[in-house]
Write an enzyme that holds these catalytic residues in place. Structure first.
Site, short mmCIF file in Angstrom:
data_model
loop_
_atom_site.label_atom_id
_atom_site.label_comp_id
_atom_site.label_asym_id
_atom_site.label_seq_id
_atom_site.Cartn_x
_atom_site.Cartn_y
_atom_site.Cartn_z
N THR A 225 0.82 -1.21 0.00
CA THR A 225 0.00 0.00 0.00
C THR A 225 0.86 1.27 0.00
O THR A 225 1.99 1.25 0.50
CB THR A 225 -0.90 -0.01 1.27
OG1 THR A 225 -1.49 1.28 1.44
CG2 THR A 225 -0.12 -0.33 2.53
N ASP A 226 0.27 2.36 -0.48
CA ASP A 226 0.98 3.65 -0.44
C ASP A 226 1.17 4.12 1.01
O ASP A 226 2.01 4.99 1.27
CB ASP A 226 0.25 4.72 -1.27
CG ASP A 226 -1.20 4.95 -0.89
OD1 ASP A 226 -1.68 4.37 0.10
OD2 ASP A 226 -1.86 5.75 -1.60
N GLU A 227 0.39 3.54 1.94
CA GLU A 227 0.49 4.00 3.34
C GLU A 227 1.85 3.73 3.96
O GLU A 227 2.21 4.33 4.97
CB GLU A 227 -0.59 3.32 4.21
CG GLU A 227 -1.98 3.67 3.77
CD GLU A 227 -2.97 3.82 4.89
OE1 GLU A 227 -2.57 3.78 6.07
OE2 GLU A 227 -4.16 3.96 4.60
N TYR B 189 -1.66 -0.08 11.20
CA TYR B 189 -1.89 -0.85 9.96
C TYR B 189 -0.72 -0.65 9.00
O TYR B 189 -0.13 -1.61 8.49
CB TYR B 189 -3.21 -0.42 9.31
CG TYR B 189 -3.27 -0.76 7.83
CD1 TYR B 189 -3.45 -2.08 7.40
CD2 TYR B 189 -3.14 0.24 6.84
CE1 TYR B 189 -3.49 -2.40 6.04
CE2 TYR B 189 -3.18 -0.06 5.50
CZ TYR B 189 -3.36 -1.39 5.10
OH TYR B 189 -3.38 -1.70 3.76
N LYS C 275 2.16 -3.29 7.39
CA LYS C 275 2.34 -3.49 5.94
C LYS C 275 3.80 -3.17 5.55
O LYS C 275 4.38 -3.84 4.70
CB LYS C 275 1.37 -2.63 5.14
CG LYS C 275 -0.10 -3.02 5.27
CD LYS C 275 -0.44 -4.39 4.72
CE LYS C 275 -0.44 -4.46 3.22
NZ LYS C 275 -0.95 -5.77 2.71
P1 NAD Z 1 -10.44 -6.56 2.81
O1 NAD Z 1 -10.39 -6.23 4.26
O2 NAD Z 1 -11.68 -6.28 2.04
O3 NAD Z 1 -10.09 -8.09 2.58
C1 NAD Z 1 -9.09 -8.77 3.29
C2 NAD Z 1 -9.38 -10.26 3.20
O4 NAD Z 1 -8.34 -10.96 3.86
C3 NAD Z 1 -10.70 -10.67 3.88
O5 NAD Z 1 -11.44 -11.50 3.02
C4 NAD Z 1 -10.24 -11.43 5.12
O6 NAD Z 1 -11.15 -12.46 5.52
C5 NAD Z 1 -8.91 -12.01 4.64
N1 NAD Z 1 -8.03 -12.33 5.76
C6 NAD Z 1 -7.73 -11.54 6.83
N2 NAD Z 1 -6.90 -12.18 7.66
C7 NAD Z 1 -6.63 -13.39 7.08
C8 NAD Z 1 -5.82 -14.48 7.45
N3 NAD Z 1 -5.11 -14.48 8.59
N4 NAD Z 1 -5.78 -15.56 6.63
C9 NAD Z 1 -6.50 -15.58 5.48
N5 NAD Z 1 -7.29 -14.58 5.09
C10 NAD Z 1 -7.35 -13.48 5.88
O7 NAD Z 1 -9.20 -5.80 2.17
P2 NAD Z 1 -8.93 -5.21 0.73
O8 NAD Z 1 -9.30 -3.79 0.72
O9 NAD Z 1 -9.49 -6.13 -0.29
O10 NAD Z 1 -7.33 -5.27 0.70
C11 NAD Z 1 -6.66 -6.41 0.15
C12 NAD Z 1 -5.16 -6.15 0.19
O11 NAD Z 1 -4.86 -4.98 -0.56
C13 NAD Z 1 -4.59 -5.89 1.59
O12 NAD Z 1 -3.36 -6.53 1.69
C14 NAD Z 1 -4.43 -4.38 1.67
O13 NAD Z 1 -3.40 -4.03 2.54
C15 NAD Z 1 -4.10 -4.08 0.22
N6 NAD Z 1 -4.45 -2.73 -0.23
C16 NAD Z 1 -5.73 -2.27 -0.10
C17 NAD Z 1 -6.07 -1.01 -0.60
C18 NAD Z 1 -7.47 -0.47 -0.49
O14 NAD Z 1 -7.68 0.70 -0.83
N7 NAD Z 1 -8.45 -1.22 -0.08
C19 NAD Z 1 -5.07 -0.22 -1.21
C20 NAD Z 1 -3.76 -0.73 -1.29
C21 NAD Z 1 -3.47 -1.98 -0.82
O1 DAU Z 2 -4.11 4.14 0.65
C1 DAU Z 2 -4.33 2.77 0.62
C2 DAU Z 2 -5.10 2.38 1.85
O2 DAU Z 2 -6.43 2.89 1.66
C3 DAU Z 2 -5.17 0.88 2.08
O3 DAU Z 2 -3.88 0.40 2.32
C4 DAU Z 2 -6.08 0.56 3.27
O4 DAU Z 2 -6.23 -0.83 3.43
C5 DAU Z 2 -7.45 1.16 3.01
O5 DAU Z 2 -8.27 0.98 4.15
C6 DAU Z 2 -7.32 2.65 2.71
O6 DAU Z 2 -6.89 3.37 3.88
P1 DAU Z 2 -7.48 4.82 4.23
O7 DAU Z 2 -7.34 5.04 5.67
O8 DAU Z 2 -6.94 5.84 3.30
O9 DAU Z 2 -9.01 4.54 3.81
P2 DAU Z 2 -10.39 4.92 4.52
O10 DAU Z 2 -11.46 4.56 3.52
O11 DAU Z 2 -10.50 4.39 5.87
O12 DAU Z 2 -10.30 6.50 4.60
C7 DAU Z 2 -10.14 7.30 3.43
C8 DAU Z 2 -10.06 8.74 3.89
O13 DAU Z 2 -11.35 9.12 4.40
C9 DAU Z 2 -9.09 8.97 5.02
O14 DAU Z 2 -8.49 10.26 4.86
C10 DAU Z 2 -9.95 8.98 6.28
C11 DAU Z 2 -11.27 9.53 5.76
N1 DAU Z 2 -12.49 9.02 6.45
C12 DAU Z 2 -12.64 7.67 6.55
C13 DAU Z 2 -13.73 7.17 7.21
C14 DAU Z 2 -13.92 5.66 7.32
C15 DAU Z 2 -13.42 9.90 6.96
O15 DAU Z 2 -13.29 11.13 6.82
N2 DAU Z 2 -14.51 9.38 7.59
C16 DAU Z 2 -14.70 8.04 7.75
O16 DAU Z 2 -15.71 7.65 8.37
#
Ligand code: NAD
Ligand code: DAU
Length: 361
Positions: free
Chosen positions: A146-148, A171, A175
């Protein structure tokens, strides 16, 4: 972790010989991006075979994989990546060509409440997978990062793959640790690993704890929309299918040891995203509530994905405007899906995160 390539390239540049008939283990496959990736692979390649693994935490949902059961190229495995017993069983029973690791605890707000499960899955889980790759000679490991991991930007510039690793929340720290474990496995043991670091995804099947699906669901139900701080925190938004195509291209074409940023080239303040959603749903801005900020809240993310574009020829196919319209439509058409997950544990979670914040405004 860049180093000398170990793959033999076929005559068609960047096309790796043994990736023709790939058996892929996709972990976290019942989550948001994992399930979209499984559908993407099965849709793109007739000769791919996908083992979809998930431990089914609160974020994992078999409904996300509905309709794939009848496909001979697909199988589901319930297992925990952080359990050496589970992984020994899974890797003992299959021969995988490649692992794509999406499995993780993913929500920043939950990591601020309790980081322990994040350490368990995001760090121990990744090392466990790397150990199995080493033991069984798996040819490729792709860590979905992730970019985080880069922390926060100031007013100018974008993250490149050379930006320092400076995570600011639990988190992100787990990562970042996973990325370093992957690097170490590549350097020490020659595991043919690659890392992708993506910006904020949105699209179908995203759990309604994340900004976009939460705001859509709350607005549909005429509930308050909790915006943290001044709403001017910036995220770079990418449609999930564009993330999937980027992971696919890195999986099949990258040399081992590489890191690629993936961005949507659409970095905007949160409040703009929230207002766009309200407009698409024809709901009033009076639903917006500015609430107490997230601790350690990163101010701005923006990704430079030039390396991925230039080296592997990837590009996005979707604009933010069309993709957000399609996403809002999906949540309207699939109301049962998000209503079912917004019950039980979710209600407690929502109350503990937002209850006081919304009352005190
Ligand atoms: P999500 O929370 O929707 O899905 C995560 C999945 O992993 C779930 O189905 C959960 O049951 C499974 N899981 C959790 N712990 C586990 C374990 N111990 N063993 C097996 N399965 C397990 O998350 P997402 O948004 O789909 O993210 C997927 C991946 O992409 C993550 O690694 C996250 O860090 C990365 N990522 C997400 C974003 C985003 O914006 N959502 C951006 C960049 C990177
Ligand atoms: O940037 C990649 C990441 O994006 C992934 O690695 C993470 O798994 C994913 O959860 C996401 O993280 P963020 O913290 O950026 O996403 P979130 O949707 O939680 O929040 C997006 C932005 O919105 C952030 O600046 C916080 C803000 N926010 C979020 C929630 C849930 C609010 O203002 N109100 C809210 O209730």
């Amino acid at each position: 972790m860049e180093a000398e390539p170990k793959f033999e390239l076929a005559s068609n540049r960047n096309e790796l010989r043994y990736w023709r008939r790939m058996k892929i283990l996709v972990t976290g496959a019942a989550g948001f991006i994992g399930s979209n990736f499984v559908r993407y692979e099965l849709g793109q390649y007739a000769d791919v075979s996908v083992a979809a693994l998930d431990s089914l935490t609160y974020a994992g949902n078999m409904e996300n994989l509905a309709g794939l059961d009848g496909d001979k190229r697909f199988e589901f495995i319930k297992a925990d990546i952080s359990s050496p017993i589970d992984m020994g069983r899974v890797f003992g029973a299959h021969e995988f060509d490649a692992i794509v690791n999406f499995a993780a605890e993913t929500h920043v707000d939950r990591s601020l409440m309790d980081a322990s499960i994040f350490i368990q899955t995001n760090m121990f889980g990744v090392q466990n997978l790397l150990d199995q790759c080493r033991k069984r000679g798996v040819r490729r490991f792709l860590q979905v990062s992730t970019d985080e991991v880069y922390g926060s930007l100031g007013a100018e510039g974008k993250f490149s793959e050379d930006s320092p690793i400076q995570p600011n929340n639990p988190y992100a720290a787990t990562k970042a640790a996973a990325d370093l474990l992957v690097r170490a496995a590549y350097k020490s043991h020659g595991i043919e690993a690659v890392i992708t670091r993506c910006a904020n995804n949105f699209g179908p099947y995203q759990f309604p704890e994340k900004l976009i699906p939460l705001m859509i669901a709350n607005a549909v139900e005429d509930k308050q929309l909790p915006v943290y701080g001044d709403g001017m925190h910036v995220r770079d938004w990418i449609y999930v299918e564009d993330h999937c195509s980027a992971v696919d291209v890195v999986l099949r074409k990258s040399e081992p040891g590489k890191i690629y940023n993936i961005g949507g080239n659409h970095d905007v303040p949160n409040i703009h995203v929230v207002k766009t959603i309200l407009k698409a749903l024809d709901k009033p801005e009076s639903l917006i509530r500015y609430v107490a900020d997230r601790p350690g809240h990163d101010r701005r993310y923006a990704m430079d994905s030039l390396k991925l574009r230039e080296e592997l020829g990837w590009d996005t196919k979707h604009t933010f405007d069309t993709a957000i319209a399609a996403t809002v439509r999906w949540y309207l058409d699939n109301r049962g899906w998000w209503e079912r997950v917004r019950s039980g544990e979710y209600v407690k979670y929502y109350e503990s995160l937002y209850g006081e914040r919304l009352k005190s405004q």
